[in-house]
Write a protein that holds these residues in place. Structure first.
Motif, short mmCIF file in Angstrom:
data_model
loop_
_atom_site.label_atom_id
_atom_site.label_comp_id
_atom_site.label_asym_id
_atom_site.label_seq_id
_atom_site.Cartn_x
_atom_site.Cartn_y
_atom_site.Cartn_z
N VAL A 65 -58.99 -31.27 6.15
CA VAL A 65 -60.32 -30.88 6.39
C VAL A 65 -60.23 -31.32 8.21
CG1 VAL A 65 -62.25 -32.54 7.31
CG2 VAL A 65 -61.19 -32.15 4.94
N GLY A 66 -59.37 -31.59 9.14
CA GLY A 66 -59.71 -30.90 10.27
C GLY A 66 -59.71 -30.03 10.58
N THR A 74 -61.15 -24.59 12.05
CA THR A 74 -60.81 -23.37 12.59
C THR A 74 -62.93 -23.07 11.83
OG1 THR A 74 -59.44 -23.38 11.05
CG2 THR A 74 -60.81 -21.30 10.91
N LEU A 75 -63.36 -22.97 11.09
CA LEU A 75 -64.78 -22.98 10.58
C LEU A 75 -65.62 -23.59 12.62
CD1 LEU A 75 -67.14 -22.08 9.01
CD2 LEU A 75 -67.56 -24.68 8.22
N ALA A 76 -65.43 -24.58 12.62
CA ALA A 76 -65.76 -24.94 14.28
C ALA A 76 -65.53 -24.12 14.84
CB ALA A 76 -66.08 -25.84 14.80
N GLY A 103 -67.75 -19.97 18.29
CA GLY A 103 -66.66 -18.48 18.67
C GLY A 103 -65.89 -18.96 20.36
N GLU A 104 -64.98 -19.91 20.01
CA GLU A 104 -64.54 -20.60 20.48
C GLU A 104 -63.43 -20.89 20.14
OE1 GLU A 104 -64.25 -24.31 24.15
OE2 GLU A 104 -66.27 -22.92 23.72
N SER A 105 -61.60 -20.71 20.33
CA SER A 105 -61.01 -21.23 19.92
C SER A 105 -60.61 -22.38 20.04
CB SER A 105 -59.97 -20.45 19.99
OG SER A 105 -58.71 -21.22 19.82
N ARG A 147 -59.03 -35.94 18.20
CA ARG A 147 -60.60 -36.21 18.62
C ARG A 147 -62.07 -36.11 17.39
NH1 ARG A 147 -59.17 -35.67 24.02
NH2 ARG A 147 -60.78 -34.28 24.23
N THR A 148 -62.01 -34.81 17.68
CA THR A 148 -63.38 -33.52 17.04
C THR A 148 -63.95 -34.41 15.08
OG1 THR A 148 -63.18 -32.16 18.86
CG2 THR A 148 -64.23 -31.66 16.20
N VAL A 149 -61.98 -34.07 14.69
CA VAL A 149 -61.84 -34.63 13.12
C VAL A 149 -61.70 -36.15 13.06
CG1 VAL A 149 -60.01 -34.36 11.34
CG2 VAL A 149 -60.81 -32.54 12.51
#
Length: 190
Positions: A143-144, A149-151, A156-158, A167-169
Motif C-alpha cells: 500500500v505504501g 507511486t500514486l501520490a 508530479g514530484e518523485s 512517514r507518509t504511509v
C-alpha cells in the motif's frame, strides 16, 4: 390221682376212650414239652435275640449314617451357598471397580482431548496472528509503495526519499485505522 381228676379215664373194666390219650403219653408229652421249651430257650431264643440285636444295630447304624450324610450334605450346601454369595460380592466389586476405572479413563481422555483442543486452538491463533502480522506488514509495504507511486503521479514530484515515504504511509494508515475505529464505535452504539 390223675385218674380221679379225669372222669373220662378208662376204668379197668371199661374199654379205652378214643378221645383221651393214655396217662403215660400225657406225662411223656408234658416232660418232652418242658425239655423242648428249655432247649428252645437255651439255643433258639439267644440266636433270635442276637439276630434281632444285629438287625437293630444295622438299622440304627444306617440311620446314623444317613443323619451324618444329611449333615454333611447340609454343610456342603451351606459352604456352596457361602462361596456363591462371596463370588457374587466379588463380581459386584469387580463390576464397580470396572465402572470406576472406565469413568476415570473417560475423564482422563476428556482432559487429554480438551488439552489437545486447547493446544490446537492456541497454536492456530498464534499462527493466525503471525499470518495477520505478516499480511499487514506486506500490505503496508505494498500500500505504501502504491500510495507513493500514486501520490508521485498526482503531485508530479518523485517521492523516492525512503524516510519521507515511510512517514507518509504511516500517517495514511494511522488515519485509516482511526476512521475505521470511529466507524465501528458508531456502528456498535447505534
Amino acid at each position: 390221682m390223675l385218674t380221679l381228676l379225669l372222669p373220662l379215664t378208662e376204668s379197668a373194666d371199661e374199654a379205652p376212650s378214643p378221645l383221651l390219650p393214655h396217662t403215660a403219653e400225657i406225662i411223656f408229652g408234658f416232660v418232652f414239652l418242658v425239655l423242648l421249651a428249655i432247649a428252645f430257650a437255651k439255643v433258639v431264643v439267644p440266636k433270635f435275640e442276637k439276630a434281632y440285636a444285629d438287625r437293630t444295630a444295622a438299622i440304627e447304624g444306617g440311620m446314623n449314617e444317613a443323619k451324618a450324610a444329611q449333615a454333611e450334605a447340609k454343610a456342603a450346601l451351606d459352604k456352596y451357598n457361602a462361596q456363591l454369595a462371596e463370588a457374587r460380592q466379588e463380581a459386584a466389586k469387580i463390576r464397580e471397580d470396572a465402572r470406576e476405572q472406565g469413568a476415570q479413563i473417560i475423564a482422563e481422555m476428556r482432559e487429554q482431548a480438551n488439552a489437545e483442543a486447547e493446544r490446537i486452538v492456541t497454536h492456530a491463533r498464534a499462527q493466525i496472528d503471525a499470518e495477520r502480522t505478516q499480511a499487514v506488514a506486506s500490505l503496508r509495504g505494498e500500500v505504501g509503495t502504491m500510495a507513493t507511486t500514486l501520490a508521485g503521479r498526482i503531485v508530479g514530484e518523485s517521492l523516492e526519499d525512503e524516510a519521507r515515504q515511510r512517514r507518509t504511509v504511516e500517517r495514511f494508515l494511522a488515519e485509516l485505522e482511526e476512521s475505521e475505529s470511529a466507524r465501528q464505535a458508531v456502528g456498535t452504539d447505534g
